[in-house]
Design a protein around this motif. Structure first.
Motif, mmCIF file in Angstrom:
data_model
loop_
_atom_site.group_PDB
_atom_site.id
_atom_site.type_symbol
_atom_site.label_atom_id
_atom_site.label_comp_id
_atom_site.label_asym_id
_atom_site.label_seq_id
_atom_site.Cartn_x
_atom_site.Cartn_y
_atom_site.Cartn_z
ATOM 1 N N GLY A 99 0.821 -1.208 0.000
ATOM 2 C CA GLY A 99 0.000 0.000 0.000
ATOM 3 C C GLY A 99 0.850 1.252 0.000
ATOM 4 O O GLY A 99 1.927 1.278 -0.580
ATOM 5 N N VAL A 100 0.376 2.245 0.727
ATOM 6 C CA VAL A 100 1.079 3.532 0.792
ATOM 7 C C VAL A 100 1.801 3.628 2.129
ATOM 8 O O VAL A 100 1.195 3.424 3.184
ATOM 9 C CB VAL A 100 0.079 4.704 0.657
ATOM 10 N N MET A 101 3.108 3.901 2.071
ATOM 11 C CA MET A 101 3.907 4.076 3.286
ATOM 12 C C MET A 101 4.213 5.565 3.426
ATOM 13 O O MET A 101 4.807 6.169 2.542
ATOM 14 C CB MET A 101 5.199 3.284 3.200
ATOM 15 N N ILE A 102 3.811 6.144 4.551
ATOM 16 C CA ILE A 102 4.015 7.570 4.802
ATOM 17 C C ILE A 102 4.840 7.716 6.071
ATOM 18 O O ILE A 102 4.512 7.108 7.101
ATOM 19 C CB ILE A 102 2.667 8.297 4.973
ATOM 20 N N THR A 103 5.909 8.497 6.004
ATOM 21 C CA THR A 103 6.691 8.811 7.198
ATOM 22 C C THR A 103 6.659 10.321 7.393
ATOM 23 O O THR A 103 6.770 11.090 6.433
ATOM 24 C CB THR A 103 8.149 8.339 7.069
ATOM 25 N N VAL A 104 6.468 10.718 8.646
ATOM 26 C CA VAL A 104 6.341 12.137 8.986
ATOM 27 C C VAL A 104 7.277 12.443 10.150
ATOM 28 O O VAL A 104 7.276 11.720 11.149
ATOM 29 C CB VAL A 104 4.891 12.486 9.386
ATOM 30 N N VAL A 141 -5.712 0.940 8.313
ATOM 31 C CA VAL A 141 -4.514 1.778 8.424
ATOM 32 C C VAL A 141 -3.838 1.517 9.766
ATOM 33 O O VAL A 141 -4.489 1.425 10.803
ATOM 34 C CB VAL A 141 -4.889 3.270 8.293
ATOM 35 N N GLU A 142 -2.514 1.373 9.724
ATOM 36 C CA GLU A 142 -1.719 1.167 10.935
ATOM 37 C C GLU A 142 -0.738 2.321 11.070
ATOM 38 O O GLU A 142 -0.184 2.792 10.071
ATOM 39 C CB GLU A 142 -0.945 -0.141 10.854
ATOM 40 N N ALA A 143 -0.514 2.778 12.320
ATOM 41 C CA ALA A 143 0.411 3.881 12.559
ATOM 42 C C ALA A 143 1.261 3.575 13.779
ATOM 43 O O ALA A 143 0.806 2.953 14.731
ATOM 44 C CB ALA A 143 -0.360 5.175 12.764
ATOM 45 N N ARG A 144 2.515 4.040 13.720
ATOM 46 C CA ARG A 144 3.442 3.819 14.831
ATOM 47 C C ARG A 144 4.309 5.071 14.974
ATOM 48 O O ARG A 144 4.838 5.596 13.983
ATOM 49 C CB ARG A 144 4.317 2.609 14.531
ATOM 50 N N GLY A 158 10.127 10.315 17.417
ATOM 51 C CA GLY A 158 9.751 11.503 16.664
ATOM 52 C C GLY A 158 9.419 11.270 15.198
ATOM 53 O O GLY A 158 9.282 12.227 14.448
ATOM 54 N N ILE A 159 9.325 10.010 14.799
ATOM 55 C CA ILE A 159 8.977 9.697 13.411
ATOM 56 C C ILE A 159 7.694 8.877 13.407
ATOM 57 O O ILE A 159 7.622 7.815 14.027
ATOM 58 C CB ILE A 159 10.105 8.942 12.698
ATOM 59 N N LEU A 160 6.694 9.378 12.714
ATOM 60 C CA LEU A 160 5.420 8.690 12.586
ATOM 61 C C LEU A 160 5.423 7.900 11.283
ATOM 62 O O LEU A 160 5.634 8.471 10.210
ATOM 63 C CB LEU A 160 4.272 9.707 12.585
#
Length: 111
Positions: free
Chosen positions: A31-36, A85-88, A92-94
């Motif tokens: 899928g889509v991998m997003i890092t913030v 959707v999974e988030a971790r 300091g990095i989402l």
């Protein structure tokens, strides 16, 4: 001198303007991998809202003794399934993994 007084005197209690965090969007086979980048943000101060075509992030952090508010709306390149959707958040990095929305077909009778 006014700005110096304002920053030093009220800097501890003040909230800076809204900052737009750096982010990266990649397409993977899952899928889509997003890092913030959200330096100094705790899980309790993070709001993550997900829809089929966008992710909205809002967070509050203390960086260098100053409160910083982060806001970011990220449009996804494909439609995603908000329920999976999974988030971790770590150091300091989402990291957000958003699987694609499954395509379903419905048979239509032709007359």
């Amino acid at each position: 001198m006014g700005w110096f007084y304002r920053e030093v005197r009220w800097g501890y209690f003040a909230v800076r303007e809204v900052e737009e965090p750096l982010h990266d969007v990649k397409m993977t086979k899952d899928g889509v991998m997003i890092t913030v980048d959200l330096p100094g943000v705790r899980k309790e101060d993070l709001i993550l809202n997900v829809s089929e075509d966008a992710i909205y992030i809002e967070a509050l952090s203390r960086v260098g003794g100053v409160m910083v508010r982060y806001k970011k709306l990220i449009k996804t390149p494909i439609q995603i399934d908000p329920e999976r959707v999974e988030a971790r958040l770590s150091n300091g990095i989402l990291c957000i993994l958003a699987p694609p929305k499954e395509v379903t077909f419905r048979r239509v009778r032709v007359e």
